[in-house]
Scaffold this motif. Structure first.
Motif, PDB file in Angstrom:
ATOM      1  N   PHE A 101       0.818  -1.207   0.000  1.00  0.00           N
ATOM      2  CA  PHE A 101       0.000   0.000   0.000  1.00  0.00           C
ATOM      3  C   PHE A 101       0.855   1.262   0.000  1.00  0.00           C
ATOM      4  N   VAL A 102       2.011   1.194   0.643  1.00  0.00           N
ATOM      5  CA  VAL A 102       2.940   2.327   0.596  1.00  0.00           C
ATOM      6  C   VAL A 102       3.375   2.561  -0.845  1.00  0.00           C
ATOM      7  N   LEU A 103       3.697   1.502  -1.553  1.00  0.00           N
ATOM      8  CA  LEU A 103       4.093   1.608  -2.961  1.00  0.00           C
ATOM      9  C   LEU A 103       2.951   2.148  -3.811  1.00  0.00           C
ATOM     10  N   LEU A 104       1.756   1.632  -3.598  1.00  0.00           N
ATOM     11  CA  LEU A 104       0.588   2.101  -4.359  1.00  0.00           C
ATOM     12  C   LEU A 104       0.337   3.589  -4.098  1.00  0.00           C
ATOM     13  N   ASN A 105       0.396   3.994  -2.845  1.00  0.00           N
ATOM     14  CA  ASN A 105       0.209   5.408  -2.520  1.00  0.00           C
ATOM     15  C   ASN A 105       1.303   6.279  -3.112  1.00  0.00           C
ATOM     16  N   SER A 106       2.514   5.749  -3.224  1.00  0.00           N
ATOM     17  CA  SER A 106       3.590   6.530  -3.836  1.00  0.00           C
ATOM     18  C   SER A 106       3.346   6.717  -5.334  1.00  0.00           C
ATOM     19  N   VAL A 107       2.711   5.747  -5.975  1.00  0.00           N
ATOM     20  CA  VAL A 107       2.333   5.914  -7.388  1.00  0.00           C
ATOM     21  C   VAL A 107       1.290   7.016  -7.512  1.00  0.00           C
ATOM     22  N   TYR A 108       0.290   6.999  -6.630  1.00  0.00           N
ATOM     23  CA  TYR A 108      -0.728   8.060  -6.647  1.00  0.00           C
ATOM     24  C   TYR A 108      -0.090   9.424  -6.377  1.00  0.00           C
ATOM     25  N   LEU A 109       0.854   9.465  -5.456  1.00  0.00           N
ATOM     26  CA  LEU A 109       1.570  10.708  -5.158  1.00  0.00           C
ATOM     27  C   LEU A 109       2.299  11.204  -6.396  1.00  0.00           C
ATOM     28  N   ALA A 110       2.974  10.311  -7.110  1.00  0.00           N
ATOM     29  CA  ALA A 110       3.714  10.709  -8.312  1.00  0.00           C
ATOM     30  C   ALA A 110       2.774  11.234  -9.393  1.00  0.00           C
ATOM     31  N   LEU A 111       1.622  10.598  -9.554  1.00  0.00           N
ATOM     32  CA  LEU A 111       0.639  11.089 -10.531  1.00  0.00           C
ATOM     33  C   LEU A 111       0.142  12.483 -10.147  1.00  0.00           C
ATOM     34  N   ALA A 112      -0.129  12.675  -8.862  1.00  0.00           N
ATOM     35  CA  ALA A 112      -0.593  13.979  -8.402  1.00  0.00           C
ATOM     36  C   ALA A 112       0.491  15.040  -8.589  1.00  0.00           C
ATOM     37  N   ALA A 113       1.739  14.679  -8.329  1.00  0.00           N
ATOM     38  CA  ALA A 113       2.838  15.629  -8.537  1.00  0.00           C
ATOM     39  C   ALA A 113       2.957  16.002 -10.009  1.00  0.00           C
ATOM     40  N   LEU A 114       2.777  15.022 -10.881  1.00  0.00           N
ATOM     41  CA  LEU A 114       2.810  15.292 -12.321  1.00  0.00           C
ATOM     42  C   LEU A 114       1.714  16.271 -12.715  1.00  0.00           C
ATOM     43  N   VAL A 115       0.506  16.040 -12.224  1.00  0.00           N
ATOM     44  CA  VAL A 115      -0.620  16.924 -12.554  1.00  0.00           C
ATOM     45  C   VAL A 115      -0.375  18.326 -11.997  1.00  0.00           C
ATOM     46  N   ALA A 116       0.023  18.410 -10.736  1.00  0.00           N
ATOM     47  CA  ALA A 116       0.254  19.729 -10.126  1.00  0.00           C
ATOM     48  C   ALA A 116       1.345  20.487 -10.875  1.00  0.00           C
ATOM     49  N   TRP A 117       2.461  19.827 -11.139  1.00  0.00           N
ATOM     50  CA  TRP A 117       3.568  20.475 -11.845  1.00  0.00           C
ATOM     51  C   TRP A 117       3.168  20.841 -13.275  1.00  0.00           C
ATOM     52  N   GLY A 118       2.560  19.899 -13.973  1.00  0.00           N
ATOM     53  CA  GLY A 118       2.221  20.146 -15.379  1.00  0.00           C
ATOM     54  C   GLY A 118       1.221  21.265 -15.573  1.00  0.00           C
ATOM     55  N   ARG A 119       0.222  21.299 -14.719  1.00  0.00           N
ATOM     56  CA  ARG A 119      -0.829  22.322 -14.882  1.00  0.00           C
ATOM     57  C   ARG A 119      -0.414  23.684 -14.319  1.00  0.00           C
ATOM     58  N   LEU A 120       0.469  23.704 -13.363  1.00  0.00           N
ATOM     59  CA  LEU A 120       0.961  24.993 -12.861  1.00  0.00           C
ATOM     60  C   LEU A 120       2.096  25.532 -13.737  1.00  0.00           C
ATOM     61  N   GLY A 121       2.806  24.629 -14.382  1.00  0.00           N
ATOM     62  CA  GLY A 121       3.990  25.022 -15.139  1.00  0.00           C
ATOM     63  C   GLY A 121       3.797  25.026 -16.637  1.00  0.00           C
ATOM     64  N   PRO A 122       4.401  24.071 -17.318  1.00  0.00           N
ATOM     65  CA  PRO A 122       4.486  24.132 -18.775  1.00  0.00           C
ATOM     66  C   PRO A 122       3.181  23.904 -19.537  1.00  0.00           C
ATOM     67  N   TRP A 123       2.173  23.242 -18.938  1.00  0.00           N
ATOM     68  CA  TRP A 123       0.953  22.930 -19.676  1.00  0.00           C
ATOM     69  C   TRP A 123      -0.304  23.361 -18.940  1.00  0.00           C
ATOM     70  N   PRO A 124      -0.464  24.651 -18.671  1.00  0.00           N
ATOM     71  CA  PRO A 124      -1.685  25.102 -17.999  1.00  0.00           C
ATOM     72  C   PRO A 124      -2.883  24.976 -18.943  1.00  0.00           C
ATOM     73  N   PHE A 125      -4.049  24.974 -18.361  1.00  0.00           N
ATOM     74  CA  PHE A 125      -5.260  24.936 -19.184  1.00  0.00           C
ATOM     75  C   PHE A 125      -5.374  26.215 -19.979  1.00  0.00           C
ATOM     76  N   GLY A 126      -5.846  26.098 -21.195  1.00  0.00           N
ATOM     77  CA  GLY A 126      -6.028  27.268 -22.055  1.00  0.00           C
ATOM     78  C   GLY A 126      -4.774  27.694 -22.783  1.00  0.00           C
ATOM     79  N   ALA A 127      -3.681  26.964 -22.610  1.00  0.00           N
ATOM     80  CA  ALA A 127      -2.441  27.337 -23.285  1.00  0.00           C
ATOM     81  C   ALA A 127      -2.367  26.701 -24.663  1.00  0.00           C
TER      82      ALA A 127
END
Length: 127
Positions: A101-127
């Motif tokens: 479960f620690v491993l599974l949660n770390s995968v979810y964490l990585a996906l969330a980090a990707l979304v947060a970084w991507g949408r705040l940084g290089p690929w915001p909505f409307g760009a």
């Protein structure tokens, strides 16, 4: 990359929705008897329900702001909050020796980090 971010947000939404529904609708005793739900034995039913409601709000926050084009930055904010939630989940499951479960949660964490970084940084909505 835009499609990748949508897929990641969609996967996290499904996880948050499933977790939120189970925590709000399934009784504590049944949750505690399931593999991975042992942590519920040490907390109140109110805490479990509150966590479930937070997860349901996360499910909405990961998709709806972008789909409705109302404050789409909230997708990134929700993803960042999901990271915090996953750190807590990893600590909880780690204390119980549930490394899967620690491993599974770390995968979810990585996906969330990707979304947060991507949408705040290089690929915001409307760009």
């Amino acid at each position: 990359m835009n499609l990748t971010l949508w897929i990641a947000a969609g996967l996290l939404t499904a996880v948050a929705l499933a977790g939120g529904l189970s925590k709000t609708l399934i009784p504590k005793t049944r949750l505690a008897s399931q593999h991975g739900g042992e942590w519920t034995q040490d907390v109140s039913p109110g805490f479990i329900k509150a966590l479930g409601i937070l997860e349901l709000m996360a499910a909405a926050g990961l998709i709806l702001p972008a789909v409705l084009d109302i404050a789409p930055v909230m997708v990134s904010v929700t993803a960042a909050c999901w990271i915090v939630l996953m750190v807590g989940a990893m600590i909880t499951h780690g204390r119980l020796g549930q490394s899967k479960f620690v491993l599974l949660n770390s995968v979810y964490l990585a996906l969330a980090a990707l979304v947060a970084w991507g949408r705040l940084g290089p690929w915001p909505f409307g760009a």
